[in-house]
Motif scaffolding. Structure first.
Motif, PDB file in Angstrom:
ATOM      1  N   PRO A 104       0.766  -1.242   0.000  1.00 36.66           N
ATOM      2  CA  PRO A 104       0.000   0.000   0.000  1.00 36.66           C
ATOM      3  C   PRO A 104       0.803   1.302   0.000  1.00 36.66           C
ATOM      4  O   PRO A 104       0.241   2.351  -0.256  1.00 36.66           O
ATOM      5  N   THR A 105       2.096   1.269   0.264  1.00 38.50           N
ATOM      6  CA  THR A 105       2.780   2.538   0.474  1.00 38.50           C
ATOM      7  C   THR A 105       3.924   2.736  -0.528  1.00 38.50           C
ATOM      8  O   THR A 105       4.357   1.774  -1.191  1.00 38.50           O
ATOM      9  N   GLY A 106       4.356   3.985  -0.692  1.00 39.14           N
ATOM     10  CA  GLY A 106       5.276   4.339  -1.769  1.00 39.14           C
ATOM     11  C   GLY A 106       6.494   3.436  -1.884  1.00 39.14           C
ATOM     12  O   GLY A 106       6.894   3.050  -2.989  1.00 39.14           O
ATOM     13  N   THR A 107       7.083   3.121  -0.742  1.00 39.79           N
ATOM     14  CA  THR A 107       8.305   2.321  -0.762  1.00 39.79           C
ATOM     15  C   THR A 107       8.077   0.974  -1.461  1.00 39.79           C
ATOM     16  O   THR A 107       8.980   0.433  -2.107  1.00 39.79           O
ATOM     17  N   ASP A 108       6.859   0.427  -1.367  1.00 37.48           N
ATOM     18  CA  ASP A 108       6.529  -0.839  -2.042  1.00 37.48           C
ATOM     19  C   ASP A 108       6.625  -0.689  -3.561  1.00 37.48           C
ATOM     20  O   ASP A 108       7.009  -1.630  -4.258  1.00 37.48           O
TER      21      ASP A 108
ATOM     22  N   VAL B  50      15.436   8.076 -10.255  1.00 36.52           N
ATOM     23  CA  VAL B  50      15.583   9.523 -10.053  1.00 36.52           C
ATOM     24  C   VAL B  50      14.226  10.138  -9.734  1.00 36.52           C
ATOM     25  O   VAL B  50      13.190   9.657 -10.209  1.00 36.52           O
ATOM     26  N   GLU B  51      14.233  11.171  -8.898  1.00 37.14           N
ATOM     27  CA  GLU B  51      13.015  11.954  -8.667  1.00 37.14           C
ATOM     28  C   GLU B  51      12.987  13.108  -9.676  1.00 37.14           C
ATOM     29  O   GLU B  51      14.028  13.729  -9.928  1.00 37.14           O
ATOM     30  N   ALA B  52      11.809  13.429 -10.179  1.00 28.99           N
ATOM     31  CA  ALA B  52      11.681  14.548 -11.125  1.00 28.99           C
ATOM     32  C   ALA B  52      11.959  15.870 -10.402  1.00 28.99           C
ATOM     33  O   ALA B  52      12.489  16.819 -10.974  1.00 28.99           O
TER      34      ALA B  52
ATOM     35  N   GLY C 171      11.652  16.199  -3.548  1.00 30.91           N
ATOM     36  CA  GLY C 171      10.728  16.854  -2.619  1.00 30.91           C
ATOM     37  C   GLY C 171      11.251  16.883  -1.192  1.00 30.91           C
ATOM     38  O   GLY C 171      11.377  17.950  -0.578  1.00 30.91           O
ATOM     39  N   SER C 172      11.577  15.700  -0.671  1.00 31.44           N
ATOM     40  CA  SER C 172      11.944  15.631   0.744  1.00 31.44           C
ATOM     41  C   SER C 172      13.269  16.338   1.016  1.00 31.44           C
ATOM     42  O   SER C 172      13.542  16.752   2.134  1.00 31.44           O
ATOM     43  N   ARG C 173      14.119  16.481  -0.007  1.00 31.91           N
ATOM     44  CA  ARG C 173      15.381  17.184   0.193  1.00 31.91           C
ATOM     45  C   ARG C 173      15.156  18.688   0.323  1.00 31.91           C
ATOM     46  O   ARG C 173      16.073  19.447   0.604  1.00 31.91           O
TER      47      ARG C 173
ATOM     48  N   GLY D  33       2.558   6.750  -5.543  1.00 31.91           N
ATOM     49  CA  GLY D  33       2.052   6.459  -4.204  1.00 31.91           C
ATOM     50  C   GLY D  33       1.336   7.696  -3.702  1.00 31.91           C
ATOM     51  O   GLY D  33       0.717   8.415  -4.484  1.00 31.91           O
ATOM     52  N   LYS D  34       1.439   7.959  -2.420  1.00 35.90           N
ATOM     53  CA  LYS D  34       0.840   9.142  -1.788  1.00 35.90           C
ATOM     54  C   LYS D  34      -0.572   9.447  -2.289  1.00 35.90           C
ATOM     55  O   LYS D  34      -1.511   8.828  -1.854  1.00 35.90           O
ATOM     56  N   ALA D  35      -0.725  10.382  -3.266  1.00 37.94           N
ATOM     57  CA  ALA D  35      -2.066  10.815  -3.691  1.00 37.94           C
ATOM     58  C   ALA D  35      -2.755   9.842  -4.644  1.00 37.94           C
ATOM     59  O   ALA D  35      -3.904  10.068  -5.038  1.00 37.94           O
TER      60      ALA D  35
ATOM     61  N   VAL E 146      11.404   6.834 -12.880  1.00 36.24           N
ATOM     62  CA  VAL E 146      11.217   8.137 -12.243  1.00 36.24           C
ATOM     63  C   VAL E 146      10.263   7.967 -11.058  1.00 36.24           C
ATOM     64  O   VAL E 146       9.144   7.464 -11.209  1.00 36.24           O
ATOM     65  N   ASP E 147      10.768   8.341  -9.900  1.00 30.53           N
ATOM     66  CA  ASP E 147       9.979   8.261  -8.669  1.00 30.53           C
ATOM     67  C   ASP E 147       9.070   9.488  -8.607  1.00 30.53           C
ATOM     68  O   ASP E 147       9.530  10.605  -8.361  1.00 30.53           O
ATOM     69  N   GLU E 148       7.788   9.269  -8.871  1.00 35.73           N
ATOM     70  CA  GLU E 148       6.796  10.361  -8.855  1.00 35.73           C
ATOM     71  C   GLU E 148       5.845  10.174  -7.673  1.00 35.73           C
ATOM     72  O   GLU E 148       4.687  10.602  -7.724  1.00 35.73           O
ATOM     73  N   ILE E 149       6.346   9.512  -6.646  1.00 35.92           N
ATOM     74  CA  ILE E 149       5.497   9.236  -5.484  1.00 35.92           C
ATOM     75  C   ILE E 149       5.022  10.547  -4.849  1.00 35.92           C
ATOM     76  O   ILE E 149       3.854  10.673  -4.476  1.00 35.92           O
ATOM     77  N   GLN E 150       5.907  11.513  -4.771  1.00 39.93           N
ATOM     78  CA  GLN E 150       5.525  12.807  -4.199  1.00 39.93           C
ATOM     79  C   GLN E 150       5.054  13.801  -5.270  1.00 39.93           C
ATOM     80  O   GLN E 150       4.189  14.629  -5.020  1.00 39.93           O
ATOM     81  N   THR E 151       5.635  13.710  -6.453  1.00 37.63           N
ATOM     82  CA  THR E 151       5.380  14.738  -7.475  1.00 37.63           C
ATOM     83  C   THR E 151       4.239  14.377  -8.429  1.00 37.63           C
ATOM     84  O   THR E 151       3.828  15.220  -9.229  1.00 37.63           O
TER      85      THR E 151
ATOM     86  N   GLY F 237      18.205  11.862  -2.811  1.00 32.31           N
ATOM     87  CA  GLY F 237      16.891  11.309  -3.126  1.00 32.31           C
ATOM     88  C   GLY F 237      16.282  10.594  -1.924  1.00 32.31           C
ATOM     89  O   GLY F 237      16.991  10.064  -1.080  1.00 32.31           O
ATOM     90  N   ASN F 238      14.966  10.612  -1.865  1.00 31.30           N
ATOM     91  CA  ASN F 238      14.250   9.828  -0.848  1.00 31.30           C
ATOM     92  C   ASN F 238      13.324   8.882  -1.585  1.00 31.30           C
ATOM     93  O   ASN F 238      12.412   9.321  -2.288  1.00 31.30           O
ATOM     94  N   HIS F 239      13.566   7.581  -1.428  1.00 34.95           N
ATOM     95  CA  HIS F 239      12.740   6.613  -2.158  1.00 34.95           C
ATOM     96  C   HIS F 239      11.944   5.702  -1.236  1.00 34.95           C
ATOM     97  O   HIS F 239      11.195   4.853  -1.715  1.00 34.95           O
ATOM     98  N   GLY F 240      12.145   5.827   0.083  1.00 33.26           N
ATOM     99  CA  GLY F 240      11.350   5.009   0.995  1.00 33.26           C
ATOM    100  C   GLY F 240      12.201   4.319   2.046  1.00 33.26           C
ATOM    101  O   GLY F 240      13.415   4.507   2.114  1.00 33.26           O
ATOM    102  N   GLN F 241      11.539   3.495   2.850  1.00 35.74           N
ATOM    103  CA  GLN F 241      12.162   2.963   4.065  1.00 35.74           C
ATOM    104  C   GLN F 241      12.445   1.464   4.034  1.00 35.74           C
ATOM    105  O   GLN F 241      13.027   0.929   4.969  1.00 35.74           O
TER     106      GLN F 241
HETATM  107  C1  LIG Z   1       9.834  10.657  -3.660  1.00 34.53           C
HETATM  108  C2  LIG Z   1       9.417   9.664  -2.621  1.00 34.53           C
HETATM  109  N1  LIG Z   1       9.598   8.352  -2.863  1.00 34.53           N
HETATM  110  C3  LIG Z   1       9.231   7.427  -1.975  1.00 34.53           C
HETATM  111  C4  LIG Z   1       8.671   7.778  -0.760  1.00 34.53           C
HETATM  112  C5  LIG Z   1       8.250   6.726   0.210  1.00 34.53           C
HETATM  113  O1  LIG Z   1       6.865   6.667   0.251  1.00 34.53           O
HETATM  114  P1  LIG Z   1       6.112   6.022   1.518  1.00 34.53           P
HETATM  115  O2  LIG Z   1       6.521   6.839   2.705  1.00 34.53           O
HETATM  116  O3  LIG Z   1       4.665   6.145   1.210  1.00 34.53           O
HETATM  117  O4  LIG Z   1       6.570   4.631   1.623  1.00 34.53           O
HETATM  118  C6  LIG Z   1       8.493   9.136  -0.459  1.00 34.53           C
HETATM  119  C7  LIG Z   1       7.934   9.548   0.838  1.00 34.53           C
HETATM  120  O5  LIG Z   1       8.005  10.679   1.244  1.00 34.53           O
HETATM  121  C8  LIG Z   1       8.868  10.103  -1.418  1.00 34.53           C
HETATM  122  O6  LIG Z   1       8.702  11.414  -1.197  1.00 34.53           O
END
Ligand SMILES: Cc1ncc(COP(=O)(O)O)c(C=O)c1O
Length: 457
Positions: A134-138, A236-238, A241-243, A298-300, A269-274, A162-166
């Motif tokens: 269910p969450t972005g990192t997946d 890569v993130e477009a 965001g988190s940075r 993810g997210k929205a 391209v990680d568009e989880i936030q964007t 970059g932030n891609h998840g946990q």
């Molecule tokens: C660009 C990006 N990728 C991945 C994630 C991880 O998503 P999630 O916290 O829903 O697992 C985030 C979370 O902030 C994010 O901003």
């Protein structure tokens, strides 16, 4: 067909309206939470409130204080809290069936169709979708498996900051050292990070920042002594965001794309936030007319409900059934909400609205920056904005930003802190934020910048 109420009708009408923060009931709830929940909890440490109800781009806490929200649950609530058009469908679906693994249903197929209809560039008409957890990192873990399924190589390339998840794979790709401390490893081997263009931090022009990134990426891929054999893809993130909403120059992503093409690498391209309209396009990569091979979402995506997935070109759909899965591989109420969110955004032209209101916010902040030596940069795209603060020595002004966040809360505006040493206020309000609420929120933010600038001068 009417698609929900107009955005003006979504919010608490009296926002902002606060007396004292935190009020007694918020204090009580936070104490109870901290007695039972782990130290790992973060948000209420800097925003000590218990939110009880949300409407559009506004929130009400347990003591009746009403806030304008410039955080949107970290970018989840693009169509606002409790959007009636979403709520109605979710309630109906929840009463019928919630969990169906990945069996088909009307709701699932409708969501697949809606999502495919917003596929960018070459993905339009040629995309496949996959859902795992269910969450972005997946979604990031899924993209790593997809790249592996399509390559005999082993190494992965990502960008610093970059932030891609946990989870293990996503964390390995991430460049955020604070998430990686104290024995969190071992990480996925063979991940290499190259610089992401960040002209302000690097102290170079935008052009030079892009050149540096591309030079290092090219060297990594082409130098037989780079120490990274057989890469399988580039993540890569477009926009990072988190940075702190680091927006790369427009030519960056197309040049990464070109290198991936040259070396037959998957571009993820990680568009989880964007994604999902956050930056005024469905996907931020569209700003530079770059079509990824795979997009992590993810997210929205789930219209305020937990849902993540990847959209990728059908040519990569080579993995076997079951290669990637998860019990919650597409929670149906979240899919219904996701469909409704896309419909609401389209019907109310919220991509254009987000571009316009985002510019309004940045114009107000740039004007405030004219009179404050501490505003180092205001940047962003659509409804994603970062304001970076430096002290007199040009160093991250962490205390100023922490004080500003608290000032905003006390005056009825919820904002979040990001970036290097917490020197950026990151704004990602719901796309349904009206011009009027944006102005009122900016009154608070700019008032805070003015008051704190006087205090620190
Ligand atoms: C660009 C990006 N990728 C991945 C994630 C991880 O998503 P999630 O916290 O829903 O697992 C985030 C979370 O902030 C994010 O901003």
């Amino acid at each position: 067909m009417t698609v929900g109420p107009p955005i003006e009708e979504l919010h608490f009408s009296d926002a902002p309206n606060v007396s004292s923060v935190p009020g007694p009931r918020s204090r009580e709830l936070i104490d109870q939470q901290f007695e039972l929940e782990s130290r790992v909890v973060t948000y209420p440490r800097s925003l000590p409130v218990a939110f009880e109800e949300g409407r559009g781009a506004t929130l009400r806490d347990a003591d009746g204080n009403v806030y304008i929200d410039f955080v949107a649950g970290a970018g989840v609530l693009n169509v606002g809290y409790s959007n009636p058009y979403v709520v109605e469908a979710v309630q109906e679906q929840t009463g019928r069936i919630t969990h169906t693994l990945d069996f088909p249903s009307e709701a699932r197929v409708e969501f697949l169709e809606r999502l495919s209809s917003i596929a960018p560039g070459d993905l339009a008409g040629n995309s496949r979708l996959a859902f795992g957890g269910p969450t972005g990192t997946d979604a990031i873990e899924a993209s790593i498996k997809l790249a592996r399924a399509n390559s005999d190589g082993s190494s992965l390339v990502a960008f610093r900051g970059g932030n891609h998840g946990q989870t293990a794979g996503a964390l390995s790709l991430s460049g955020v050292n604070k998430y990686k401390t104290k024995g969190r490893g071992p990480y996925v081997p063979g991940v290499e990070h190259v610089p992401y263009p960040y002209p302000l931090q690097q102290g170079v022009s935008a052009e030079e920042a892009v050149e540096r990134s591309i030079r290092e990426l090219r060297e990594l891929l082409e130098d037989p002594y780079s120490g990274i054999p057989d890469p399988i893809g580039v993540w890569v993130e477009a926009i990072q965001g988190s940075r702190g909403v680091v927006v790369p120059p427009r030519e960056f992503l197309p040049r990464v794309r070109a290198l991936c093409d040259e070396h037959d690498l998957m571009l993820v391209v990680d568009e989880i936030q964007t994604g999902m309209g956050r930056t005024g396009k469905w996907f931020a990569s569209e700003w530079s007319e770059t079509t990824p091979d795979a997009i992590a979402m993810g997210k929205a995506l789930g219209g305020g409900h937990a849902l993540s997935g990847i959209m990728f070109h059908e040519q990569f759909d080579t993995w076997e059934p079951g290669t990637h899965k998860g019990t919650f591989r597409g929670y149906v109420p979240a899919m219904v909400a996701g469909t409704r969110a896309i419909e609401y955004i389209e019907a109310h032209d919220l991509l254009a609205h987000g571009r316009e209101v985002g510019e309004l916010i940045r114009d107000r902040l740039r004007a405030a920056g004219e009179t404050s030596p501490y505003v180092a940069e205001v940047r962003g795209e659509g409804m994603l904005t970062g304001i970076e603060f430096h002290d007199d020595d040009g160093e991250p002004f962490t205390q100023f930003v922490a004080d500003l966040q608290r000032y905003c809360l006390d005056h009825g505006l919820v904002v979040w802190v990001s970036g290097r040493h917490g020197c950026v206020i990151r704004l990602l309000p719901p796309l349904v934020l009206t011009h009027e609420l944006a102005e009122r929120g900016c009154d608070v933010l700019c008032g805070g910048i003015e008051a704190l600038t006087k205090r620190y001068a």
